[in-house]
Design a protein around this motif. Structure first.
Motif, PDB file in Angstrom:
ATOM      1  N   GLU A  25       0.824  -1.205   0.000  1.00  0.00           N
ATOM      2  CA  GLU A  25       0.000   0.000   0.000  1.00  0.00           C
ATOM      3  C   GLU A  25       0.863   1.262   0.000  1.00  0.00           C
ATOM      4  OE1 GLU A  25      -3.853  -1.896   2.303  1.00  0.00           O
ATOM      5  OE2 GLU A  25      -2.132  -1.147   3.411  1.00  0.00           O
ATOM      6  N   LEU A  26       1.981   1.223   0.738  1.00  0.00           N
ATOM      7  CA  LEU A  26       2.885   2.373   0.758  1.00  0.00           C
ATOM      8  C   LEU A  26       3.494   2.608  -0.622  1.00  0.00           C
ATOM      9  CD1 LEU A  26       4.654   1.794   4.188  1.00  0.00           C
ATOM     10  CD2 LEU A  26       3.017   3.608   3.624  1.00  0.00           C
ATOM     11  N   SER A  27       3.768   1.519  -1.339  1.00  0.00           N
ATOM     12  CA  SER A  27       4.310   1.652  -2.698  1.00  0.00           C
ATOM     13  C   SER A  27       3.277   2.291  -3.633  1.00  0.00           C
ATOM     14  CB  SER A  27       4.707   0.274  -3.241  1.00  0.00           C
ATOM     15  OG  SER A  27       5.700  -0.319  -2.432  1.00  0.00           O
ATOM     16  N   VAL A  28       2.014   1.844  -3.504  1.00  0.00           N
ATOM     17  CA  VAL A  28       0.934   2.416  -4.310  1.00  0.00           C
ATOM     18  C   VAL A  28       0.764   3.894  -3.978  1.00  0.00           C
ATOM     19  CG1 VAL A  28      -1.563   2.400  -4.719  1.00  0.00           C
ATOM     20  CG2 VAL A  28      -0.304   0.236  -4.589  1.00  0.00           C
ATOM     21  N   ILE A  29       0.836   4.226  -2.694  1.00  0.00           N
ATOM     22  CA  ILE A  29       0.679   5.612  -2.257  1.00  0.00           C
ATOM     23  C   ILE A  29       1.763   6.493  -2.863  1.00  0.00           C
ATOM     24  CG2 ILE A  29       0.849   7.140  -0.244  1.00  0.00           C
ATOM     25  CD1 ILE A  29      -0.484   4.848   1.386  1.00  0.00           C
ATOM     26  N   ASP A  30       3.004   6.032  -2.811  1.00  0.00           N
ATOM     27  CA  ASP A  30       4.122   6.825  -3.353  1.00  0.00           C
ATOM     28  C   ASP A  30       3.965   7.045  -4.856  1.00  0.00           C
ATOM     29  OD1 ASP A  30       5.281   7.015  -0.868  1.00  0.00           O
ATOM     30  OD2 ASP A  30       6.636   5.310  -1.159  1.00  0.00           O
ATOM     31  N   ALA A  31       3.589   5.981  -5.576  1.00  0.00           N
ATOM     32  CA  ALA A  31       3.454   6.086  -7.034  1.00  0.00           C
ATOM     33  C   ALA A  31       2.311   7.019  -7.413  1.00  0.00           C
ATOM     34  CB  ALA A  31       3.225   4.695  -7.631  1.00  0.00           C
ATOM     35  N   ARG A  32       1.165   6.844  -6.747  1.00  0.00           N
ATOM     36  CA  ARG A  32       0.011   7.691  -7.044  1.00  0.00           C
ATOM     37  C   ARG A  32       0.296   9.152  -6.670  1.00  0.00           C
ATOM     38  NH1 ARG A  32      -2.108   5.300 -10.498  1.00  0.00           N
ATOM     39  NH2 ARG A  32      -3.949   3.976 -10.365  1.00  0.00           N
ATOM     40  N   GLU A  33       0.990   9.359  -5.568  1.00  0.00           N
ATOM     41  CA  GLU A  33       1.275  10.722  -5.120  1.00  0.00           C
ATOM     42  C   GLU A  33       2.113  11.467  -6.147  1.00  0.00           C
ATOM     43  OE1 GLU A  33       2.137  12.498  -0.789  1.00  0.00           O
ATOM     44  OE2 GLU A  33       3.806  11.326  -1.612  1.00  0.00           O
ATOM     45  N   ARG A  34       3.135  10.803  -6.688  1.00  0.00           N
ATOM     46  CA  ARG A  34       3.969  11.440  -7.716  1.00  0.00           C
ATOM     47  C   ARG A  34       3.138  11.787  -8.947  1.00  0.00           C
ATOM     48  NH1 ARG A  34       7.707   7.509  -5.956  1.00  0.00           N
ATOM     49  NH2 ARG A  34       7.071   6.104  -7.642  1.00  0.00           N
ATOM     50  N   GLU A  35       2.298  10.845  -9.366  1.00  0.00           N
ATOM     51  CA  GLU A  35       1.482  11.040 -10.564  1.00  0.00           C
ATOM     52  C   GLU A  35       0.486  12.182 -10.371  1.00  0.00           C
ATOM     53  OE1 GLU A  35      -2.025   8.645 -13.034  1.00  0.00           O
ATOM     54  OE2 GLU A  35      -0.791   7.577 -11.554  1.00  0.00           O
ATOM     55  N   TRP A  36      -0.222  12.179  -9.249  1.00  0.00           N
ATOM     56  CA  TRP A  36      -1.286  13.164  -9.038  1.00  0.00           C
ATOM     57  C   TRP A  36      -0.744  14.550  -8.708  1.00  0.00           C
ATOM     58  CZ3 TRP A  36      -4.581   9.318  -5.714  1.00  0.00           C
ATOM     59  CH2 TRP A  36      -5.262   8.455  -6.584  1.00  0.00           C
ATOM     60  N   LYS A  37       0.409  14.623  -8.059  1.00  0.00           N
ATOM     61  CA  LYS A  37       0.999  15.933  -7.799  1.00  0.00           C
ATOM     62  C   LYS A  37       1.352  16.632  -9.105  1.00  0.00           C
ATOM     63  CE  LYS A  37       2.873  15.722  -3.104  1.00  0.00           C
ATOM     64  NZ  LYS A  37       4.082  15.706  -2.252  1.00  0.00           N
TER      65      LYS A  37
ATOM     66  N   LYS B  13      -0.493  19.995 -10.485  1.00  0.00           N
ATOM     67  CA  LYS B  13       0.286  21.176 -10.860  1.00  0.00           C
ATOM     68  C   LYS B  13      -0.136  21.675 -12.243  1.00  0.00           C
ATOM     69  CE  LYS B  13       4.610  20.829  -9.834  1.00  0.00           C
ATOM     70  NZ  LYS B  13       6.049  20.426  -9.914  1.00  0.00           N
ATOM     71  N   GLU B  14      -0.363  20.728 -13.166  1.00  0.00           N
ATOM     72  CA  GLU B  14      -0.814  21.093 -14.514  1.00  0.00           C
ATOM     73  C   GLU B  14      -2.199  21.733 -14.474  1.00  0.00           C
ATOM     74  OE1 GLU B  14      -0.685  17.584 -16.865  1.00  0.00           O
ATOM     75  OE2 GLU B  14       1.509  17.366 -16.769  1.00  0.00           O
ATOM     76  N   GLN B  15      -3.085  21.186 -13.638  1.00  0.00           N
ATOM     77  CA  GLN B  15      -4.428  21.742 -13.503  1.00  0.00           C
ATOM     78  C   GLN B  15      -4.384  23.185 -13.021  1.00  0.00           C
ATOM     79  OE1 GLN B  15      -7.046  19.455 -11.018  1.00  0.00           O
ATOM     80  NE2 GLN B  15      -7.393  17.878 -12.554  1.00  0.00           N
ATOM     81  N   LEU B  16      -3.568  23.430 -12.001  1.00  0.00           N
ATOM     82  CA  LEU B  16      -3.460  24.783 -11.451  1.00  0.00           C
ATOM     83  C   LEU B  16      -2.894  25.750 -12.494  1.00  0.00           C
ATOM     84  CD1 LEU B  16      -2.110  23.966  -7.852  1.00  0.00           C
ATOM     85  CD2 LEU B  16      -4.431  24.648  -8.501  1.00  0.00           C
ATOM     86  N   ALA B  17      -1.936  25.255 -13.288  1.00  0.00           N
ATOM     87  CA  ALA B  17      -1.351  26.101 -14.337  1.00  0.00           C
ATOM     88  C   ALA B  17      -2.385  26.431 -15.405  1.00  0.00           C
ATOM     89  CB  ALA B  17      -0.150  25.388 -14.959  1.00  0.00           C
ATOM     90  N   ASP B  18      -3.213  25.427 -15.780  1.00  0.00           N
ATOM     91  CA  ASP B  18      -4.264  25.655 -16.779  1.00  0.00           C
ATOM     92  C   ASP B  18      -5.283  26.668 -16.276  1.00  0.00           C
ATOM     93  OD1 ASP B  18      -3.118  23.925 -18.548  1.00  0.00           O
ATOM     94  OD2 ASP B  18      -4.402  22.214 -18.025  1.00  0.00           O
ATOM     95  N   GLU B  19      -5.668  26.531 -15.000  1.00  0.00           N
ATOM     96  CA  GLU B  19      -6.639  27.457 -14.427  1.00  0.00           C
ATOM     97  C   GLU B  19      -6.081  28.873 -14.396  1.00  0.00           C
ATOM     98  OE1 GLU B  19      -7.773  25.991 -10.617  1.00  0.00           O
ATOM     99  OE2 GLU B  19      -8.618  24.126 -11.419  1.00  0.00           O
ATOM    100  N   LYS B  20      -4.786  28.992 -14.118  1.00  0.00           N
ATOM    101  CA  LYS B  20      -4.157  30.312 -14.065  1.00  0.00           C
ATOM    102  C   LYS B  20      -4.166  30.964 -15.445  1.00  0.00           C
ATOM    103  CE  LYS B  20      -0.060  32.598 -12.180  1.00  0.00           C
ATOM    104  NZ  LYS B  20       1.278  32.385 -11.551  1.00  0.00           N
ATOM    105  N   LYS B  21      -3.946  30.146 -16.493  1.00  0.00           N
ATOM    106  CA  LYS B  21      -3.937  30.681 -17.859  1.00  0.00           C
ATOM    107  C   LYS B  21      -5.317  31.192 -18.259  1.00  0.00           C
ATOM    108  CE  LYS B  21      -0.219  27.724 -19.640  1.00  0.00           C
ATOM    109  NZ  LYS B  21       0.074  26.584 -20.550  1.00  0.00           N
TER     110      LYS B  21
END
Length: 532
Positions: free
Chosen positions: A506-518, A522-530
């Motif tokens: 579960e910790l491995s899944v958490i680390d992988a998902r966290e990297r992907e979703w972060k 970040k891309e979502q926030l950048a799109d909203e800013k544009k």
């Protein structure tokens, strides 16, 4: 891309898209409201006309791709839907959703090129709002207000709205609006340059030129909206005809819209309307009916039962249920078999909402018995989940969980393609304290339907019942991630990491998902800013 929408659409929406007075149950989320305005600005339940023969021509180039490619259009639609599904007025009702999607896919099958060159997988859904309206989001997402479904007197009328909205999507009106808007932005700039030159000799002339330039740009946007509506009407008319519905249903529904909106629209001059005059549109469709052979289309019983469910779901307050019960009691007085079946079903649904489970079961059994004795309608049980869905809900509500599991198992055998029944089976297993069996079933379902967030929500409930805290929060994170709520998903991962029962996997899944979703967040926030 929201500049035009945020500036002009609120006014257009209030004047042209709300057939009745604005609903007090309007969408609550600001971003969702903006999303709905974007879609409504290109045509809502006020149906309109479209490119017909050009559908079969090869693609020779499309300038709208420069602003919004088909792939980006779908992505935008999915982002908007992530807000829609979280709104309290989103009608997350399996029988209603399955009916709308069955009807929509039937229409799309009659004209495959209506899906567009990218073959969008359309999704049809309902929202709780008494205003007569419907709207199309980019990428193939089409929504219907509950008020419009109830206002449709025949299935052909509802199908005419559906065909119109499909026309908006297939003609990529949102992408084309962006291109038009970009080109029109040059008009006020050119006018401003001329105004600067004119100011040397006449300040009044300078002001007139600048104002005129802005007015011309706005008028071009309004003209584009009218043209888009005409296009969607023409495409919708052809889809309606080829899928076997009564094409006069479009005219009859137009007429009802015209009568309902007379007090709100008729005092406006035509050039200020975002839609062509309803009378103009009726005349346009009537001219197409001249060469059409009359084709009668019998309403399906599923359409009538959908209206019964929507009537209850639209307002489940004490007063709302009383009004619905009165409506169904009056319907019982009709001598028509379909009215008797529908009224009993509606009364069963009202009783279920009131937690009167014995009465609900009795009414549902009477309705089903009449249905099974009908040679015309009994075939509906082979493809619709209307009865099994309500039966399972009543059994679970009445704490007859073992019977609910058996009913759900039978439902899955009879209706293997129904996602609603599959989800109810998991709910029945959970209610019957069969957590391990429910967990195995849900994990198997997730392999097949990875993007179905409800599976993860149910799995989170199962893990909570089993006391598996880390697994529960990971499942919730997956659900939020699918729904596009990445901030909430990351928060759930953080909670899961701190739980004492978090295992290495579960910790491995958490680390992988966290990297992907972060990264995605970040891309979502950048799109909203544009977009600001």
């Amino acid at each position: 891309m929201f500049t035009f929408v945020s500036k002009f659409v609120p006014e257009l929406l209030s004047k042209h898209h709300s057939i009745e007075k604005p609903s007090r149950r309007a969408f609550r989320l600001p971003v969702l409201r903006l999303a709905v305005l974007l879609a409504v600005s290109l045509g809502s339940a006020h149906l309109s006309p479209g490119l017909v023969q050009a559908q079969n021509l090869p693609t020779l180039g499309d300038t709208s791709r420069e602003d919004l490619s088909p792939l980006a259009e779908r992505k935008l639609g999915e982002q908007i839907m992530s807000f829609v599904r979280r709104d309290p007025d989103f009608m997350n009702d399996a029988p209603v959703s399955e009916y709308l999607n069955r009807l929509g896919n039937k229409m799309l099958e009659s004209r495959q090129d209506a899906r567009g060159e990218t073959s969008y997988n359309f999704e049809f859904f309902a929202v709780r709002d008494p205003v007569l309206n419907a709207f199309a989001f980019p990428g193939g997402f089409i929504g219907f207000h509950s008020g419009l479904i109830l206002a449709a007197q025949t299935e052909s009328e509802l199908a005419s709205v559906m065909g119109h909205e499909i026309g908006h999507v297939s003609q990529r009106h949102i992408a084309r609006m962006l291109t038009s808007q970009k080109n029109d932005a040059l008009i006020p700039l050119a006018a401003l340059a001329l105004a600067v030159l004119a100011a040397r000799s006449s300040p009044d002339a300078a002001m007139a030129i600048a104002t005129g330039g802005q007015g011309l740009a706005i008028q071009k946007q309004l003209n584009f909206g009218r043209d888009a509506e005409r296009e969607a009407d023409r495409v919708g008319f052809q889809i309606l005809r080829e899928s076997g519905f009564d094409t006069s249903g479009m005219v009859s529904f137009f007429g009802r819209l015209q009568n309902a909106s007379r007090n709100y629209n008729d005092n406006l001059p035509p050039y200020l309307r975002s839609h062509p005059l309803t009378s103009e549109r009726i005349a346009d469709i009537q001219s197409r009916l001249i060469d059409e052979r009359y084709r009668q289309h019998a309403d399906s019983l599923e359409f009538l039962l959908t209206k019964a469910r929507v009537r209850v779901l639209q307002d489940s307050t004490i007063q709302g249920l009383m009004d619905a019960s009165t409506f169904f009691d009056n319907q019982l007085k009709s001598g028509k078999l379909e009215d008797q079946i529908t009224a009993r079903y509606g009364l069963a649904f009202v009783a279920y909402k009131r937690l009167e489970f014995a009465s609900a079961r009795k009414q549902l059994e009477q309705s089903r018995k009449m249905l099974e004795q009908s040679t015309v309608y009994k075939g509906m049980l082979s493809y619709s989940n209307m009865y099994v869905d309500l039966s399972i809900d009543i059994l679970i509500g009445d704490k007859q969980t073992a019977a609910a599991v058996k009913e759900a198992e039978k439902g899955m055998r009879d209706l293997p393609l129904s996602r609603g029944v599959a989800l109810q089976y998991a709910e029945a297993l959970l209610a019957d304290s069969k957590e391990e069996k429910a967990a195995v079933f849900l994990r198997d379902q997730i392999v097949l339907y990875r993007q179905e967030s409800q599976l993860f929500h149910l799995l989170a409930k199962v893990y909570a019942a089993q006391g598996k805290q880390a697994a529960q929060h990971v499942a919730l994170a997956e659900a939020y991630g699918i729904e596009g709520n990445l901030a909430a998903a990351l928060q759930q991962l953080d909670i899961a990491r701190r739980e004492k029962d978090a295992l290495y996997y579960e910790l491995s899944v958490i680390d992988a998902r966290e990297r992907e979703w972060k990264e995605k967040h970040k891309e979502q926030l950048a799109d909203e800013k544009k977009r600001r």
